[in-house]
Design a protein around this motif. Structure first.
Motif, PDB file in Angstrom:
ATOM      1  N   THR A 146      -2.876   4.481  -8.882  1.00 60.64           N
ATOM      2  CA  THR A 146      -2.331   5.100  -7.660  1.00 60.64           C
ATOM      3  C   THR A 146      -3.414   5.755  -6.810  1.00 60.64           C
ATOM      4  O   THR A 146      -3.113   6.567  -5.937  1.00 60.64           O
ATOM      5  N   GLN A 149      -3.006   5.082  -2.941  1.00 58.73           N
ATOM      6  CA  GLN A 149      -1.884   5.830  -2.388  1.00 58.73           C
ATOM      7  C   GLN A 149      -2.179   7.322  -2.333  1.00 58.73           C
ATOM      8  O   GLN A 149      -1.817   8.005  -1.371  1.00 58.73           O
ATOM      9  N   ARG A 150      -2.846   7.834  -3.383  1.00 57.07           N
ATOM     10  CA  ARG A 150      -3.155   9.260  -3.443  1.00 57.07           C
ATOM     11  C   ARG A 150      -4.122   9.651  -2.324  1.00 57.07           C
ATOM     12  O   ARG A 150      -3.962  10.694  -1.674  1.00 57.07           O
ATOM     13  N   ASN A 152      -4.519   8.033   0.500  1.00 56.74           N
ATOM     14  CA  ASN A 152      -3.789   7.927   1.771  1.00 56.74           C
ATOM     15  C   ASN A 152      -2.915   9.153   2.013  1.00 56.74           C
ATOM     16  O   ASN A 152      -2.791   9.625   3.139  1.00 56.74           O
ATOM     17  N   PHE A 153      -2.295   9.680   0.951  1.00 51.22           N
ATOM     18  CA  PHE A 153      -1.465  10.877   1.092  1.00 51.22           C
ATOM     19  C   PHE A 153      -2.322  12.065   1.530  1.00 51.22           C
ATOM     20  O   PHE A 153      -1.960  12.808   2.453  1.00 51.22           O
ATOM     21  N   ARG A 300      -0.157   7.385   8.640  1.00 50.83           N
ATOM     22  CA  ARG A 300      -0.689   7.642   7.298  1.00 50.83           C
ATOM     23  C   ARG A 300       0.434   7.787   6.275  1.00 50.83           C
ATOM     24  O   ARG A 300       0.390   7.224   5.187  1.00 50.83           O
ATOM     25  N   TYR A 301       1.450   8.579   6.628  1.00 47.24           N
ATOM     26  CA  TYR A 301       2.568   8.765   5.699  1.00 47.24           C
ATOM     27  C   TYR A 301       3.329   7.462   5.496  1.00 47.24           C
ATOM     28  O   TYR A 301       3.706   7.111   4.372  1.00 47.24           O
ATOM     29  N   THR A 304       1.413   5.062   3.269  1.00 50.76           N
ATOM     30  CA  THR A 304       1.482   5.430   1.859  1.00 50.76           C
ATOM     31  C   THR A 304       2.758   4.883   1.222  1.00 50.76           C
ATOM     32  O   THR A 304       2.754   4.401   0.083  1.00 50.76           O
ATOM     33  N   ARG A 308       3.658   0.988  -1.621  1.00 54.00           N
ATOM     34  CA  ARG A 308       4.415   0.861  -2.867  1.00 54.00           C
ATOM     35  C   ARG A 308       4.972  -0.556  -3.025  1.00 54.00           C
ATOM     36  O   ARG A 308       5.279  -0.989  -4.138  1.00 54.00           O
ATOM     37  N   PRO A 312      -2.476  -3.020  -0.827  1.00 53.24           N
ATOM     38  CA  PRO A 312      -3.256  -2.341   0.214  1.00 53.24           C
ATOM     39  C   PRO A 312      -4.072  -3.286   1.095  1.00 53.24           C
ATOM     40  O   PRO A 312      -4.121  -3.126   2.318  1.00 53.24           O
ATOM     41  N   ILE A 351      -4.263   3.894   8.350  1.00 51.52           N
ATOM     42  CA  ILE A 351      -4.507   3.702   6.906  1.00 51.52           C
ATOM     43  C   ILE A 351      -5.901   3.146   6.613  1.00 51.52           C
ATOM     44  O   ILE A 351      -6.302   3.029   5.457  1.00 51.52           O
ATOM     45  N   THR A 355      -8.103   3.274   2.945  1.00 52.41           N
ATOM     46  CA  THR A 355      -7.877   1.995   2.267  1.00 52.41           C
ATOM     47  C   THR A 355      -9.184   1.241   2.065  1.00 52.41           C
ATOM     48  O   THR A 355      -9.462   0.735   0.972  1.00 52.41           O
TER      49      THR A 355
END
Length: 430
Positions: A146, A149-150, A152-153, A300-301, A304, A308, A312, A351, A355
């Motif tokens: 992850t 994703q982490r 990006n968050f 960005r949100y 993320t 899922r 990416p 992103i 990424t």
């Protein structure tokens, strides 16, 4: 974690969940802080263009002074973190950036463009330490699956800082008073000088406030206990070109150089584009600048969440294509619709930095810190590529000049296409 990985998190038994959460919040706050300083550049360009009486090409050096600092300080930042710790590197960066922010006060009093550039250079030097530390640190504070994703968050808070800078601080700095050439020439030298000095002084309070926040954050980092990161390495930091033998990393550096250049171009000259192509006044353009960076944060949100379900590298490819197509319209047609399309570009490009960063350092083992430093160095694209946009704008117009970021997004798309294919990564010697 991959057997070649160089870093793994081990929290000591005495570490409490509360301490870990506080440490994570502080790390995420860094993403907000460097966005706050970096995204004041689109405001400073028209502001200093007016206060220091610059043309488009000269004003592009505001970008250059800020982003070229990343090239010079990324490797020293990596060395500091290798020799001591991520935490030491972060505190060092916060103190350097605070010193640069304080220099805005005398720069405004003297109305010295050179001192403004030096102050920006120092602020960016501090931010280089923060980015070199926080990007890899957040990827290793959890499972490798992850990591993208982490990051990006965390980078979504970068978008929040950008929005605050553009939507709120811009209102404090930009007065909205725009003099025509005829009005300027009709004023007495004393009156004109007083007007320009008043304009220059509007940056003093915001930057002193930023300096205070940076110093407070440094104090909090000094006081809070962080989870220890045990790293498998030998000797000092090996900064060499061997890491470029990894094709996915080599192209990652090229893509990051192009992306950062495009990002800086889109936002830094947005107010100029909105005025020229969309016929907007300065104050109205700053409102749209805030919306521009709100789109960035939202993207960005959303990105993320999309990751899922979508790999990416594939999402990066789709977003790159969207940016190219939207910019084709903004360059060829323009107008207010062209301005709206730039808002969409900001959403789709949101992103890209995290990424590209995560994909480029994946499976690099004990070369991760060196790779991180080179990727941060590639941010120098934000110093060089806007100069090209400024030159095109100077000799033609700012609308046509947006062809420069269009080309950059095409490069990012090519990288995403390469990463969408299976990649063979060389094993890193243990």
């Amino acid at each position: 974690m991959n057997s070649t990985a160089a870093v793994k998190q081990t929290a000591p038994a005495s570490s409490t969940s509360r301490q870990l959460k506080l440490a994570t919040v502080l790390i995420i706050s860094l993403f907000f802080l460097w966005a706050l300083t970096g995204n004041l550049i689109p405001v400073l360009i028209p502001h200093l263009r007016k206060a220091c009486q610059l043309n488009d090409f000269q004003s592009a050096f505001i970008d250059a002074a800020y982003w070229i600092s990343y090239f010079f300080f990324a490797l020293p930042a990596a060395w500091v973190m290798r020799k001591w710790s991520y935490k030491t590197g972060i505190i060092t960066g916060l103190l350097i950036a605070a010193a640069g922010a304080v220099l805005f006060f005398p720069a405004a009093e003297l109305r010295s463009f050179g001192l403004f550039l030096f102050a920006l250079f120092l602020v960016a030097a501090g931010m280089t330490f923060l980015e070199t530390a926080a990007n890899p640190y957040i990827t290793i504070m959890g499972t490798p699956e992850t990591a993208v994703q982490r990051l990006n968050f965390a980078q979504a808070f970068n978008g929040l800082g950008a929005f605050v800078a553009a939507f709120f601080l811009s209102k404090v700095i930009l007065s909205g008073k725009e003099l025509t050439a005829a009005q300027s020439s009709s004023m007495s030298p004393e009156a004109l000088n007083q007007y320009l000095l008043t304009e220059a002084r509007s940056v003093q309070v915001p930057y002193l406030a930023i300096a205070g926040v940076l110093l407070l954050t440094a104090l909090l980092f000094r006081l809070v206990r962080f989870p220890k990161i045990h790293e498998e390495h030998s000797g000092g930091l090996s900064i060499n070109l061997r890491v470029f033998r990894h094709v996915h990393f080599r192209w990652g550096v090229i893509a990051q150089f192009a992306y950062v250049g495009a990002q800086v171009c889109i936002s830094s000259f947005f107010i100029r584009y909105a005025g020229y192509s969309g016929h907007m006044k300065e104050k109205e353009a700053t409102t749209y600048l805030g919306l521009l960076l709100l789109c960035f944060m939202t993207g960005r949100y959303a990105g993320t969440l999309f990751m899922r379900k979508i790999a990416p590298q594939r999402l990066l490819l789709l977003y790159s294509i969207a940016c190219v197509l939207l910019l084709c319209y903004s360059v060829a047609v323009g107008g207010r619709t062209g301005v709206y399309f730039l808002l969409a570009v900001e959403f789709f490009m949101s992103i890209m930095f995290p990424t590209i960063f995560s994909l480029a350092i994946r499976d690099l083992g004990n070369e991760t810190k060196s790779a991180s430093a080179f990727l941060v160095m590639s941010i120098v694209g934000g110093a060089l590529i806007p100069l090209a946009l400024g030159a095109v704008s100077f000799y033609s117009n700012v609308q046509l000049a947006y062809t420069v970021p269009l080309i950059c997004f095409a490069v990012v798309g090519y990288y995403a296409l390469k990463r969408a294919a299976p990649v063979t990564v060389q094993a890193v010697p243990q």
